[in-house]
Design a protein around this motif. Sequence first.
Motif, PDB file in Angstrom:
ATOM      1  N   ARG A 298       9.184 -58.120 -81.884  1.00 13.10           N
ATOM      2  CA  ARG A 298       8.348 -57.253 -82.910  1.00 13.10           C
ATOM      3  C   ARG A 298       7.304 -56.579 -82.578  1.00 13.10           C
ATOM      4  N   GLY A 299       6.808 -56.471 -81.334  1.00 15.85           N
ATOM      5  CA  GLY A 299       5.414 -55.826 -80.888  1.00 15.85           C
ATOM      6  C   GLY A 299       4.435 -56.664 -81.108  1.00 15.85           C
ATOM      7  N   PHE A 300       3.153 -56.137 -80.788  1.00 16.33           N
ATOM      8  CA  PHE A 300       2.002 -57.090 -80.694  1.00 16.33           C
ATOM      9  C   PHE A 300       0.824 -56.386 -81.069  1.00 16.33           C
ATOM     10  N   LEU A 301      -0.070 -56.714 -82.063  1.00 15.57           N
ATOM     11  CA  LEU A 301      -0.882 -56.094 -82.637  1.00 15.57           C
ATOM     12  C   LEU A 301      -2.127 -57.083 -82.457  1.00 15.57           C
ATOM     13  N   CYS A 302      -3.344 -56.468 -81.674  1.00  9.71           N
ATOM     14  CA  CYS A 302      -4.424 -57.315 -81.555  1.00  9.71           C
ATOM     15  C   CYS A 302      -5.763 -56.386 -81.591  1.00  9.71           C
ATOM     16  N   ASP A 303      -6.679 -57.090 -81.773  1.00 13.42           N
ATOM     17  CA  ASP A 303      -8.198 -56.406 -81.686  1.00 13.42           C
ATOM     18  C   ASP A 303      -8.411 -56.464 -80.241  1.00 13.42           C
ATOM     19  N   TRP A 304      -9.562 -55.483 -79.875  1.00 11.35           N
ATOM     20  CA  TRP A 304      -9.992 -55.427 -78.478  1.00 11.35           C
ATOM     21  C   TRP A 304     -11.387 -55.111 -78.745  1.00 11.35           C
ATOM     22  N   MET A 305     -12.096 -55.360 -77.493  1.00 15.21           N
ATOM     23  CA  MET A 305     -13.662 -54.831 -77.303  1.00 15.21           C
ATOM     24  C   MET A 305     -13.547 -54.232 -75.805  1.00 15.21           C
ATOM     25  N   VAL A 306     -14.458 -53.304 -75.612  1.00 11.89           N
ATOM     26  CA  VAL A 306     -14.670 -52.635 -74.340  1.00 11.89           C
ATOM     27  C   VAL A 306     -16.011 -52.447 -74.035  1.00 11.89           C
ATOM     28  N   GLY A 307     -16.505 -52.784 -72.869  1.00 10.83           N
ATOM     29  CA  GLY A 307     -17.795 -52.346 -72.585  1.00 10.83           C
ATOM     30  C   GLY A 307     -17.694 -51.662 -71.277  1.00 10.83           C
ATOM     31  N   MET A 308     -18.663 -50.752 -70.908  1.00  8.54           N
ATOM     32  CA  MET A 308     -18.675 -49.843 -69.692  1.00  8.54           C
ATOM     33  C   MET A 308     -19.890 -48.983 -69.513  1.00  8.54           C
ATOM     34  N   SER A 309     -20.110 -48.601 -68.212  1.00  4.13           N
ATOM     35  CA  SER A 309     -21.334 -47.539 -68.116  1.00  4.13           C
ATOM     36  C   SER A 309     -20.807 -46.403 -68.089  1.00  4.13           C
ATOM     37  N   GLU A 310     -21.479 -45.405 -68.055  1.00 12.34           N
ATOM     38  CA  GLU A 310     -21.183 -43.935 -67.670  1.00 12.34           C
ATOM     39  C   GLU A 310     -21.844 -43.715 -66.394  1.00 12.34           C
ATOM     40  N   ARG A 311     -20.902 -43.028 -65.556  1.00 11.13           N
ATOM     41  CA  ARG A 311     -21.196 -42.999 -64.036  1.00 11.13           C
ATOM     42  C   ARG A 311     -22.464 -41.885 -63.864  1.00 11.13           C
ATOM     43  N   GLU A 312     -22.454 -40.906 -64.781  1.00 10.26           N
ATOM     44  CA  GLU A 312     -23.764 -39.946 -64.417  1.00 10.26           C
ATOM     45  C   GLU A 312     -25.019 -40.471 -64.964  1.00 10.26           C
TER      46      GLU A 312
ATOM     47  N   TYR B 280     -14.987 -53.374 -68.790  1.00  7.11           N
ATOM     48  CA  TYR B 280     -14.692 -54.717 -69.057  1.00  7.11           C
ATOM     49  C   TYR B 280     -13.717 -54.663 -70.562  1.00  7.11           C
ATOM     50  N   THR B 281     -12.608 -54.802 -70.558  1.00  6.28           N
ATOM     51  CA  THR B 281     -11.651 -54.815 -71.699  1.00  6.28           C
ATOM     52  C   THR B 281     -11.399 -56.260 -72.125  1.00  6.28           C
ATOM     53  N   PHE B 282     -11.596 -56.452 -73.279  1.00  6.47           N
ATOM     54  CA  PHE B 282     -10.906 -57.826 -73.765  1.00  6.47           C
ATOM     55  C   PHE B 282      -9.839 -57.671 -74.815  1.00  6.47           C
ATOM     56  N   CYS B 283      -8.864 -58.505 -74.757  1.00  7.78           N
ATOM     57  CA  CYS B 283      -7.886 -58.496 -76.004  1.00  7.78           C
ATOM     58  C   CYS B 283      -8.505 -59.922 -76.603  1.00  7.78           C
ATOM     59  N   LEU B 284      -8.382 -59.817 -77.968  1.00  7.00           N
ATOM     60  CA  LEU B 284      -8.789 -61.056 -78.729  1.00  7.00           C
ATOM     61  C   LEU B 284      -8.065 -61.845 -79.213  1.00  7.00           C
ATOM     62  N   GLU B 285      -6.627 -61.611 -78.731  1.00 11.33           N
ATOM     63  CA  GLU B 285      -5.580 -62.558 -79.227  1.00 11.33           C
ATOM     64  C   GLU B 285      -4.628 -62.326 -78.219  1.00 11.33           C
ATOM     65  N   ARG B 286      -3.903 -63.628 -77.887  1.00 10.56           N
ATOM     66  CA  ARG B 286      -2.751 -63.585 -76.784  1.00 10.56           C
ATOM     67  C   ARG B 286      -1.547 -63.232 -77.456  1.00 10.56           C
ATOM     68  N   PRO B 287      -0.609 -62.633 -76.832  1.00 14.04           N
ATOM     69  CA  PRO B 287       0.642 -62.486 -77.495  1.00 14.04           C
ATOM     70  C   PRO B 287       1.478 -63.945 -77.324  1.00 14.04           C
ATOM     71  N   GLN B 288       2.551 -63.755 -78.263  1.00 11.57           N
ATOM     72  CA  GLN B 288       3.507 -65.152 -78.215  1.00 11.57           C
ATOM     73  C   GLN B 288       4.672 -64.728 -77.626  1.00 11.57           C
ATOM     74  N   ASP B 289       5.478 -65.640 -77.438  1.00 10.41           N
ATOM     75  CA  ASP B 289       6.906 -65.486 -76.909  1.00 10.41           C
ATOM     76  C   ASP B 289       7.775 -64.282 -77.623  1.00 10.41           C
ATOM     77  N   GLN B 290       7.704 -64.512 -79.033  1.00  8.21           N
ATOM     78  CA  GLN B 290       8.187 -63.474 -79.892  1.00  8.21           C
ATOM     79  C   GLN B 290       7.781 -62.195 -80.050  1.00  8.21           C
ATOM     80  N   THR B 291       6.663 -61.885 -79.405  1.00  6.42           N
ATOM     81  CA  THR B 291       6.187 -60.487 -79.204  1.00  6.42           C
ATOM     82  C   THR B 291       7.060 -59.421 -78.644  1.00  6.42           C
ATOM     83  N   ARG B 292       7.909 -59.792 -77.952  1.00  6.48           N
ATOM     84  CA  ARG B 292       8.849 -58.817 -77.266  1.00  6.48           C
ATOM     85  C   ARG B 292       9.575 -57.892 -78.361  1.00  6.48           C
TER      86      ARG B 292
END
Length: 171
Positions: free
Chosen positions: A73-87, A59-71
């Motif tokens: 100037r680019g887009f910088l945002c924080d993220w969080m991820v959670g997951m389990s190891e298969r093995e 599960y990956t979460f972006c903590l901010e939504r891009p705006q229309d002007q993003t294209r």
Amino acid sequence: IRAKDENRPHLMEHVFAANASLEMIVKSEAISFPPVTRGLASITDVLVRNFAVTYENIYTFCLERPQDQTRERGFLCDWMVGMSERESGQVRVGCGSYDWGFSPKGMCLVERLVITIEVMQVLPSSSGKTILAWLSGLPYPWCVVETIGNTAPDIEGIEPVTEYLTRKERT
């Protein structure tokens, strides 16, 4: 996000330009990636195919939504991820930032992505049920940091992630 999390490599061509570049800045010893990857096929291998060999329940979460002007100037945002190891079943929860650079004309494709991994915590498999229940209950893939901070389970080892995400100087 869905291409990586759901192991769907066919989606990557709708997101990344053929000559895109991926830079990984990893500030944790709990996970590793090649520092630079070039080209759609190689980026797909790193972010989707190879990742899915090791991890599941991603599960990956972006903590901010891009705006229309993003294209432009680019887009910088924080993220969080959670997951389990298969093995091992161990759980990983981490966070950092995405710095997206897009093509200027035509389809808005990613030409450059810098992923910074600030924190990656490895938690015992016994925490899996609680962590995955929390992650699956969050708004996906867009989630505000306040929701993460207010709903994070009281599990030892998760504090570095929530502390980083709720820091005062967040951009």
